[in-house]
Design a protein around this motif. Structure first.
Motif, PDB file in Angstrom:
ATOM      1  N   GLU A  43       1.682   8.817  -6.401  1.00 39.54           N
ATOM      2  CA  GLU A  43       2.184  10.194  -6.260  1.00 39.54           C
ATOM      3  C   GLU A  43       3.219  10.496  -7.337  1.00 39.54           C
ATOM      4  OE1 GLU A  43       3.665  10.382  -2.314  1.00 39.54           O
ATOM      5  OE2 GLU A  43       1.685  10.533  -1.373  1.00 39.54           O
ATOM      6  N   GLN A  45       0.985   3.909  -2.977  1.00 40.55           N
ATOM      7  CA  GLN A  45       0.759   5.346  -2.777  1.00 40.55           C
ATOM      8  C   GLN A  45       1.906   6.162  -3.364  1.00 40.55           C
ATOM      9  OE1 GLN A  45       0.261   6.436   1.311  1.00 40.55           O
ATOM     10  NE2 GLN A  45      -0.057   8.596   0.882  1.00 40.55           N
ATOM     11  N   GLU A  77       0.838  -1.211   0.000  1.00 44.96           N
ATOM     12  CA  GLU A  77       0.000   0.000   0.000  1.00 44.96           C
ATOM     13  C   GLU A  77       0.867   1.252   0.000  1.00 44.96           C
ATOM     14  OE1 GLU A  77      -2.461  -0.533   3.389  1.00 44.96           O
ATOM     15  OE2 GLU A  77      -4.042  -1.619   2.293  1.00 44.96           O
TER      16      GLU A  77
END
Length: 709
Positions: free
Chosen positions: A641, A637, A633
Motif C-alpha cells: 500500500e 500488505q 503478511e
C-alpha cells in the motif's frame, strides 16, 4: 493681460530653466511637487513664446499642454497602478505558496522527528536483545562443551570399569571351568563288580535289571576319593553372579547417562539454533532500522535547510513588497495632487478671466512678453562665446548632436531675418537659435526619458524574472530530490516486499516440511511404542516360564533308594549334591531379561515422552510460524500500500517537475531576451547616458548663457 505678463517673470525667478524643458529632475519624493510646478510654469511660458513666434493664442496652447499633461499623468498613474497590482499579486501568491511549503516542511520535520525517535528506540531495543542473545549463546555453548567433556570422561570411566568387570568375570569363568573339570569322585570298581563275588547269580541279575530299567537315578558309585571343593565353586559362582549383576548395573547406568547426555545436548543444540535464528532476525531488523534512521536524518537535514531557505526568502520578499507598496502609495498621492493642481490651473486659465481676455489683449500680451524676455536676456553671454563653448564641448564629447546644433546656429546667425515690414530683428534671430537649442534639448531629454523608462522596465522585468527563476529552480531542485527520494523509497519497498514474499514462502515451506517430518516421526514413535510393548509382553512371558521352572527346580529333593536282600544288604544313596537345574546361569539370564524388559519399558516411556515433547514443539512451531506469517503478511500488505501510494506521488511529482521545468525554461528563455536587451548593452548604455547628460548640461548652460534660465 498684466497678470499674464507678470506671471512668466515670477516663474522664471522660481525655476532656473525659463523657456526650456530643462527643469531639474527630482531626486527625492519631496522635490517632486517643486518639479511639477516648474514644468507647469515652463509650459505656460513656452505657450507664450510660441504665440509670439507663430501668432497662436497662448492661452489655448497652454490649455492644450495642460490637457496633455493630464492625459500623460493619468496614463502613468494607471500604468503604475497596473504594475503595483501585478507586484501585489505576485507577492501574495508567492508568500502564500512559500507559507504552504513551509507549513508542509514543518509537518514533515515533526513526522521525521517522530520517526527518528522511533527508529532510535527500536535500535536500542534490538541492541539490548542482541546482547541478551549473545550472552545466552555463550552460556549455552559453554554448557554444551562442558556436557560433552563430562560425557567423554564418563565414557572413559565406564569403559575402564566395564573392562575390569569383564576381565574379572572371565577370570572367574576360567577358574570355575578348571575346578569343574575336577569336580567328581575318583571311581573304583562298580558295586556290581564288587558284589559279583559274594552275591548269588539271581540277585545279580535282578539288580542289573533294576538299574537298567531306572530312567532317573544312575547307579551309585563306590568312590575311591570324594571331591572336597564344592564350597569354593559355590563362592566363585556367587562372586561371578555379583560381578555380572554389578556389570549389568554399570551398563544400565551408562545407558541412562548416555540418554541423559544426548537429551541435554539435543536440547542445548536446539536452544542454540533458536537463539541464533532469533539473533539473525533481530540483526536484520536492527540493520533495517539503522538504514531507515540514516535516511530519515538525511531527509530531516534537507527539509530543515529547505525550510530555513524558504523562511529567509519569505521575510526578504515580504519586506521588499511592503517597501514597494509604501513607495506606490506615496507616488499615488503625489500624482493625485499633481493632477488636481493641473485641473485647477486648467479651470483658471480656461475661464473668462484669462481665456476671454487673451483674444482681446493678445497684442498687449505679446508686447509685455517681449519686454519680459528682453529683461531676462540681461547679462547673457555673447553668442559667439556660446558657440565656441558648444563647439569645444562637441569635440570633447565627440557629440554629433552638439556639432549639428553648432552648424545650425552658425547658419542662422549668418542669415539676415527681417520682419513683415522688412525691418531686421536680431531678437528674432536669437529666438530662432534658442528654439533650435530647445528642440535638440527636448529630443535629448526624450531619449533620456526613454532610456530611464527602458531601465525601469529592465529592472522590473529582470527582478521579477530573477525571483521567478529562483523560485522555479528551487521547485525543480526540490521536486528532483523528491523524485530521487521516492524512487529510492519505492525500490527499497519493492525489495522489502520481495524479501517478505521470500520469507513467507520459506515459512510455508518450513511449515510443510515440519508437518511431513512430524507425521513421519509420529508414525515411527507409535511403531516403536507398539514394538516396545510387544517386546515387554514377550519378555514377561519368557521370564514367567523361566522363573516358574527354576522356582520349582530349586525345591526338588534327592532321590534315595534302599534294597534289602536278606543277609547281604546293599544300600544306594543319592549324589553328594542334588541337581536343581542351572540356577546360576538362569539367574544371570533372568537378570538380563529383566534389564532387557527395563530397556523396553524405558524405550516406551522415553519414546512416549519424546513424542509428547515433539508434538508440543511442533504445535509451538506451527503457532509461531502462523503468527510470524500473519505478521509478515500484514507488513507486506502495508508495504505494498505504501509502495502504491508513493508510486502515485512519484507520478504526480514527475508531472509537477515537468510543469516547473517548462516554466523554468520559459523564464530562462525570457532572461536571455532580457539579457540581450538590457544587460548586453549595459556598458555602452552607461557611456551613452553619461554622454547624453553632458550634452543636456551643455545645452542648458548655453541656454542659460543666452538668458533662458
Amino acid at each position: 493681460g498684466a497678470t499674464a505678463a507678470a506671471f512668466p517673470v515670477q516663474a522664471a525667478n522660481s525655476c532656473r530653466c525659463l523657456l526650456c524643458l530643462g527643469c531639474e529632475q527630482p531626486q527625492t519624493d519631496q522635490q517632486l511637487p517643486a518639479a511639477m510646478k516648474c514644468r507647469a510654469v515652463t509650459v505656460l511660458l513656452l505657450g507664450a513664446v510660441s504665440s509670439v513666434a507663430d501668432q497662436v493664442s497662448p492661452v489655448q496652447k497652454v490649455i492644450e499642454l495642460l490637457n496633455g499633461m493630464t492625459a500623460k499623468g493619468e496614463q502613468e498613474m494607471a500604468a503604475d497602478q497596473t504594475q503595483h497590482d501585478e507586484q501585489t499579486t505576485f507577492c501574495e501568491e508567492t508568500l502564500r505558496d512559500k507559507g504552504r511549503a513551509m507549513e508542509r516542511a514543518g509537518e514533515k520535520i515533526e513526522q521525521l522527528n517522530a520517526d527518528i525517535a522511533k527508529f532510535e528506540s527500536s535500535i536500542k531495543t534490538y541492541s539490548n536483545q542482541l546482547a541478551t542473545y549473545e550472552q545466552d549463546i555463550n552460556r549455552d555453548t559453554k554448557d554444551k562443551e562442558d556436557a560433552i567433556a563430562l560425557r567423554k570422561q564418563q565414557k572413559t570411566d565406564f569403559d575402564l570399569a566395564l573392562a575390569d568387570y569383564t576381565a574379572s568375570i572371565n577370570s572367574i569363568g576360567l577358574a570355575l571351568g578348571k575346578i569343574n573339570k575336577q569336580a567328581h569322585n575318583r571311581a573304583q570298581a562298580s558295586l556290581l563288580q564288587i558284589s559279583k563275588a559274594s552275591k548269588p547269580q539271581d540277585a545279580t541279575r535282578a539288580l542289573t535289571a533294576f538299574l537298567q530299567s531306572s530312567p532317573v537315578v544312575a547307579a551309585p558309585e563306590a568312590a575311591g576319593y570324594e571331591f572336597q571343593s564344592g564350597n569354593i565353586i559355590t563362592m566363585l559362582e556367587d562372586l561371578s553372579a555379583k560381578f555380572i549383576q554389578e556389570k549389568n548395573d554399570l551398563e544400565l547406568n551408562e545407558l541412562k547417562e548416555k540418554n541423559a547426555h544426548e537429551s541435554l545436548v539435543a536440547g542445548l543444540t536446539a536452544q542454540l539454533a533458536n537463539t541464533n535464528k532469533a539473533k539473525e532476525t533481530k540483526t536484520g531488523f536492527k540493520n533495517t532500522a539503522e538504514s531507515k534512521l540514516a535516511a530519515a536524518k538525511v531527509d530531516h537535514s534537507d527539509t530543515t535547510a529547505e525550510l530555513e531557505t524558504d523562511t529567509k526568502y519569505s521575510k526578504e520578499l515580504d519586506t521588499e513588497c511592503k517597501s514597494k507598496a509604501a513607495d506606490f502609495m506615496s507616488r499615488k498621492k503625489l500624482r493625485g495632487e499633481e493632477l488636481e493642481a493641473i485641473a485647477k490651473a486648467t479651470d483658471i486659465i480656461g475661464g473668462n478671466a484669462v481665456n476671454g481676455s487673451s483674444v482681446k489683449h493678445s497684442r498687449l500680451l505679446q508686447v509685455d512678453l517681449a519686454t519680459a524676455l528682453a529683461s531676462l536676456r540681461t547679462g547673457r553671454r555673447p553668442l559667439d562665446g556660446v558657440l565656441k563653448q558648444l563647439q569645444s564641448q562637441a569635440g570633447d564629447l565627440h557629440s554629433r548632436a552638439l556639432s549639428l546644433v553648432v552648424q545650425q546656429i552658425s547658419s542662422v546667425q549668418h542669415q539676415a531675418p527681417v520682419t513683415a515690414a522688412g525691418v531686421r530683428t536680431p531678437d528674432e534671430t536669437m529666438l530662432k537659435i534658442k528654439t533650435l537649442m530647445q528642440e535638440l534639448l527636448g529630443k535629448l531629454q526624450e531619449q533620456q526619458e526613454a532610456e530611464i523608462s527602458q531601465k525601469s522596465f529592465c529592472d522590473k522585468e529582470l527582478g521579477t524574472n530573477k525571483i521567478t527563476r529562483a523560485d522555479k529552480t528551487d521547485a525543480v531542485d526540490t521536486l528532483t530530490a523528491n523524485i530521487d527520494q521516492l524512487t529510492t523509497s519505492i525500490a527499497t519497498l519493492t525489495e522489502e516486499s520481495a524479501d517478505l514474499s521470500d520469507q513467507l514462502t520459506k515459512i510455508a515451506s518450513a511449515l510443510a516440511k515440519a508437518t511431513a517430518l512430524r507425521q513421519d516421526e509420529k508414525a515411527k514413535n507409535m511403531e516403536t511404542i507398539a514394538d516396545a510393548k510387544a517386546a515387554q509382553k514377550a519378555v514377561a512371558q519368557a521370564l514367567d516360564v523361566l522363573q516358574d521352572f527354576y522356582s520349582k527346580a530349586s525345591g526338588a529333593t534327592a532321590f534315595v533308594q534302599r534294597e534289602e536282600a536278606g543277609d547281604d544288604e546293599a544300600t544306594l544313596e543319592t549324589q553328594p549334591r542334588p541337581y536343581k537345574g542351572q540356577q546360576g546361569a538362569a539367574a544371570g539370564i533372568v537378570r538380563m531379561l529383566e534389564v532387557v524388559m527395563e530397556d523396553f519399558s524405558r524405550l516406551e516411556t522415553d519414546t512416549d515422552a519424546a513424542e509428547e515433547a515433539a508434538d508440543k514443539e511442533f504445535r509451538d512451531f506451527s503457532a509461531d510460524s502462523n503468527i510470524d506469517k500473519a505478521s509478515k503478511e500484514t507488513v507486506k500488505q502495508q508495504t505494498e500500500e505504501k509502495k502504491e501510494d508513493q508510486t502515485t506521488k512519484l507520478s504526480q511529482t514527475k508531472a509537477d517537475l515537468a510543469s516547473s521545468q517548462k516554466e523554468l525554461d520559459a523564464a530562462n528563455t525570457y532572461y536571455e531576451e532580457l539579457y540581450s536587451k538590457c544587460l548586453d548593452v549595459e556598458v555602452d548604455s552607461k557611456g551613452a547616458t553619461a554622454k547624453r547628460e553632458a550634452e543636456i548640461k551643455a545645452l542648458k548652460d548655453a541656454l542659460a548663457s543666452l538668458g533662458a534660465r
